[in-house]
Design a protein around this motif. Sequence first.
Motif, short mmCIF file in Angstrom:
data_model
loop_
_atom_site.label_atom_id
_atom_site.label_comp_id
_atom_site.label_asym_id
_atom_site.label_seq_id
_atom_site.Cartn_x
_atom_site.Cartn_y
_atom_site.Cartn_z
N MET A 1 1.42 -33.35 18.56
CA MET A 1 2.74 -32.76 17.65
C MET A 1 2.36 -31.53 18.79
SD MET A 1 2.06 -31.08 13.99
CE MET A 1 0.54 -29.70 14.45
N THR B 1 -4.55 -20.51 13.28
CA THR B 1 -4.00 -21.33 14.37
C THR B 1 -5.37 -21.19 15.11
OG1 THR B 1 -1.35 -21.19 14.06
CG2 THR B 1 -2.22 -22.27 16.39
N LEU C 1 -5.86 -27.84 20.39
CA LEU C 1 -4.70 -27.20 20.83
C LEU C 1 -5.38 -26.97 21.80
CD1 LEU C 1 -2.97 -25.37 19.17
CD2 LEU C 1 -5.05 -23.13 19.37
N ALA D 1 0.43 -33.04 25.13
CA ALA D 1 0.37 -32.98 24.01
C ALA D 1 -1.41 -34.43 23.54
CB ALA D 1 1.52 -33.54 23.20
N ARG E 1 -4.65 -32.32 19.92
CA ARG E 1 -3.84 -32.96 18.99
C ARG E 1 -2.94 -32.08 19.22
NH1 ARG E 1 -8.46 -34.32 17.86
NH2 ARG E 1 -9.46 -31.90 17.07
N CYS E 2 -2.32 -30.76 18.80
CA CYS E 2 -1.46 -29.70 19.18
C CYS E 2 -1.67 -29.08 20.04
CB CYS E 2 -2.12 -29.18 17.39
SG CYS E 2 -0.41 -27.97 17.26
#
Length: 287
Positions: free
Chosen positions: A1, A106, A191, A237, A241-242
């Motif tokens: 994502m 985040t 992340l 990515a 995952r993000c």
Amino acid sequence: MIVIGLTGWRDHDSLYAPGTAAKDKLKVYARHFAIVEMDSAFYAVQPPDRMARYAEETPEGFGFVVKAYQGMTGHLRGKPYYDNDNDMYGAFRDSLTPLREAGKLTAALFQYPPWFDCNKENVRLLRETKKRMEGFPCALEFRHQSWFAPEMKEKTIAFMRDEGWIHSVCDEPQAGSGSIPTVPEATCPDLTLVRMHGRNVGGWNQSGNANWREVRYLYDYNESELNEWGATLARLAEGSRCVGVIFNNNSGGHAAGNAKQMMRLLGQAVYELPVVREPEQLDLFNF
């Protein structure tokens, strides 16, 4: 994502209808983007009740990147606000807690200054900082080239992986030792952060000038540059995952437009303000 956003939500005029109150801008911003960087925390640790309100004002799935307070990254000049490091880190952790509990933190972004070079003492400081922030996702951004010199690059990336730091990958001018190259490496499976600072070489090292904020991030990315980054984001990515992308090139107001351009290139939906039509003047002789 891949999620796209901006630094701050107050200074991007193209996102808001004329007359939008300052207190309503975060709510409107969240219609446009799903992530934001909160740079006000760099200047003062934000009260927990304010952070809780920000969490309440944003929808499910929205995320905040909170810039670490300047006293924690070696930027502070003048008298410290806190009596000791324990109080300072404790206040910052308390500030982040409402966002974390709401599932909207985040990362806390630790951006170190251009004079923070690669040496044993600074490596020790990074380890200590990460321990103090245990339980909170933390991103790390350098501004001194020594961390990514040919002989140190792989060691720096390995250190970040071992210590659990999220890599803040930068696109910025290559303007001497106080800037770093783009190193598109994921160090955390959850992340990777990408910060788009622009490529204004001439304005990058003018922080001593009165108008440095007006020129440092003055840059408008062209479509070719954004396309190149689109491919890089896709590769990142694969390792996280993000991937959170923050456009910081707003000295000339280009950040929001570039962010939406990137979203379109990635095939993401883009929210635009409704068009407000001027009322037609009544023709007294044709009714």
